[in-house]
Design an enzyme around this catalytic site. Structure first.
Site, PDB file in Angstrom:
ATOM      1  N   ARG A   1      62.249  27.055  42.689  1.00 34.22           N
ATOM      2  CA  ARG A   1      61.639  26.153  44.136  1.00 34.22           C
ATOM      3  C   ARG A   1      60.129  25.303  43.205  1.00 34.22           C
ATOM      4  NH1 ARG A   1      61.322  30.802  48.337  1.00 34.22           N
ATOM      5  NH2 ARG A   1      62.924  29.581  50.181  1.00 34.22           N
TER       6      ARG A   1
ATOM      7  N   VAL B   1      69.157  40.798  46.718  1.00 35.16           N
ATOM      8  CA  VAL B   1      68.405  39.557  47.044  1.00 35.16           C
ATOM      9  C   VAL B   1      67.581  39.539  48.677  1.00 35.16           C
ATOM     10  CG1 VAL B   1      69.601  38.084  48.234  1.00 35.16           C
ATOM     11  CG2 VAL B   1      70.453  38.211  45.776  1.00 35.16           C
TER      12      VAL B   1
ATOM     13  N   ALA C   1      79.606  38.724  54.868  1.00 39.59           N
ATOM     14  CA  ALA C   1      79.862  37.820  56.205  1.00 39.59           C
ATOM     15  C   ALA C   1      78.183  37.694  56.248  1.00 39.59           C
ATOM     16  CB  ALA C   1      80.823  38.452  56.842  1.00 39.59           C
ATOM     17  N   GLY C   2      77.336  37.501  56.513  1.00 39.90           N
ATOM     18  CA  GLY C   2      76.587  36.802  56.490  1.00 39.90           C
ATOM     19  C   GLY C   2      76.712  35.226  55.799  1.00 39.90           C
TER      20      GLY C   2
ATOM     21  N   ARG D   1      55.586  44.423  59.006  1.00 43.78           N
ATOM     22  CA  ARG D   1      56.264  44.581  57.762  1.00 43.78           C
ATOM     23  C   ARG D   1      56.531  46.054  57.723  1.00 43.78           C
ATOM     24  NH1 ARG D   1      57.010  41.109  53.794  1.00 43.78           N
ATOM     25  NH2 ARG D   1      56.185  41.926  51.648  1.00 43.78           N
TER      26      ARG D   1
ATOM     27  N   ILE E   1      74.157  34.221  53.630  1.00 44.50           N
ATOM     28  CA  ILE E   1      74.233  34.087  51.808  1.00 44.50           C
ATOM     29  C   ILE E   1      75.113  34.392  51.776  1.00 44.50           C
ATOM     30  CG2 ILE E   1      73.472  34.593  50.070  1.00 44.50           C
ATOM     31  CD1 ILE E   1      70.462  35.241  51.804  1.00 44.50           C
TER      32      ILE E   1
ATOM     33  N   HIS F   1      58.703  39.386  45.380  1.00 41.05           N
ATOM     34  CA  HIS F   1      59.316  37.958  46.145  1.00 41.05           C
ATOM     35  C   HIS F   1      58.254  37.685  47.482  1.00 41.05           C
ATOM     36  CE1 HIS F   1      61.940  35.131  47.992  1.00 41.05           C
ATOM     37  NE2 HIS F   1      62.343  35.498  48.368  1.00 41.05           N
TER      38      HIS F   1
END
Length: 328
Positions: free
Chosen positions: A164, A131, A13-14, A100, A16, A189
């Site tokens: 990109r 992802v 439901a986010g 981080r 993305i 990534h």
């Protein structure tokens, strides 16, 4: 009609998830003749489950001919039961004042549990795409938490970086993206990844020769691709969701349906190629055929490229050692 493919999506439901699910259900990921059953996971929080219910209502209201069924749940073992494909989108975002390192540990908990659930209930040939960030290390954790599944079942998404980079090259050359081939993106990534057009061609002609500007490569191209996510947050006030969903669809479609010899970038466990230690989840140029990927081998790595590859590897090694104690 083919038998339905079971596709799990976490964080369904986010942002993305919302950009992703309707495209999967319409056949964009697996083809216009392939029915799907969506198995959707959200957090065991009332608000998240209510949002998931709303998304499922919208999916119903699209009356997609290929949507053969749906499950919505807060239990990973229900979401991953017998799945053919798992898109692990949900992850803990970085909160204010979070280092981080804290982010790594918060996500390690999530992906240890999800890896274990996949290990227990998913199909043995499940294709897993992580992802949620930090994607490479989250994929590594899930892989290590699923000892009965082939490590090759686990991948991390570098396709957004790849896309990109393609679009930046297209703009620089004034050529359509469709004609650009043999682009590679190496590593993590993260802003350390290395987009590499040394082997790329546009309509068959060398991209490197056409651009012929090492200064542009080092000071414009590489940093623009690396910092694109931050630039989108700056402009939109939200992180890139639709482009991330699009990259996830590209990644799975190519993995399942094949690339016909074309290179794409996937984060995969290293087999020792290019001096990357075995098992490190690293972005490589790959080709895919019959549902399997193959790392493109024996490309020459010059000193300039080696420096970037070493830097992104060092970051991945540091992330890996930060979670090593959790993986036994």
């Amino acid at each position: 009609m083919k038998a339905p493919v079971r596709v799990a999506v976490t964080g369904a439901a986010g942002q993305i998830g919302y950009a992703l699910l309707f495209r999967i259900a319409s056949g964009e990921m697996l083809g216009k003749d392939q029915p799907v059953i969506l198995q959707l996971l959200e957090l065991p929080i009332e608000k998240a489950q209510a949002a998931l219910k709303g998304v499922m209502m919208e999916l119903e209201d699209c009356a997609f001919p290929l949507l053969a069924g749906m499950v919505g749940t807060d239990d990973a073992e229900v979401a991953f039961k017998d799945v053919d494909i798992a898109l692990l989108v949900g992850s803990r975002p970085r909160g204010p004042g979070m280092e981080r390192k804290d982010l790594l540990l918060a996500n390690a908990e999530i992906f240890t549990a999800q890896g274990a659930a996949l290990n227990k209930v998913a199909k043995r040939d499940v294709k897993v795409l992580v992802v949620g960030n930090p994607a490479n290390t989250n994929a590594y954790i899930a892989m290590k938490s699923a000892p009965d599944l082939d490590p090759k079942n686990f991948t991390a998404m570098l396709r957004l970086d790849h896309n990109r980079a393609l679009s930046q090259l297209s703009a620089k050359l004034g050529k359509p993206v469709a004609g650009i081939e043999k682009l590679a993106v190496w590593g993590n990534h993260s802003p350390t990844m290395y987009p590499d057009y040394r082997f790329a061609t546009a309509d068959g002609a060398s991209v490197g020769d056409a651009i012929n500007d090492q200064e542009w490569n080092a000071s414009t191209f590489i940093p623009t691709v690396g910092k694109r996510g931050a630039a989108i947050i700056e402009a939109r006030g939200l992180s890139s969701a639709a482009s991330a969903a699009n990259a996830a669809i590209d990644h799975i479609r190519d993995w399942v349906l094949g690339t016909n010899g074309k290179w794409v970038t996937m984060g995969v466990p290293s087999d020792g190629s290019y001096g990357i230690p075995e098992g490190v989840m690293f972005g490589f140029p790959v080709t895919t055929e019959n549902g399997k990927y193959t790392i493109v081998k024996d490309l020459p790595i010059d000193d300039f490229s080696q420096k970037y590859i070493d830097k992104t590897l060092a970051e991945l090694e540091e992330e890996r050692s930060g979670v090593a104690h959790l993986l036994g």
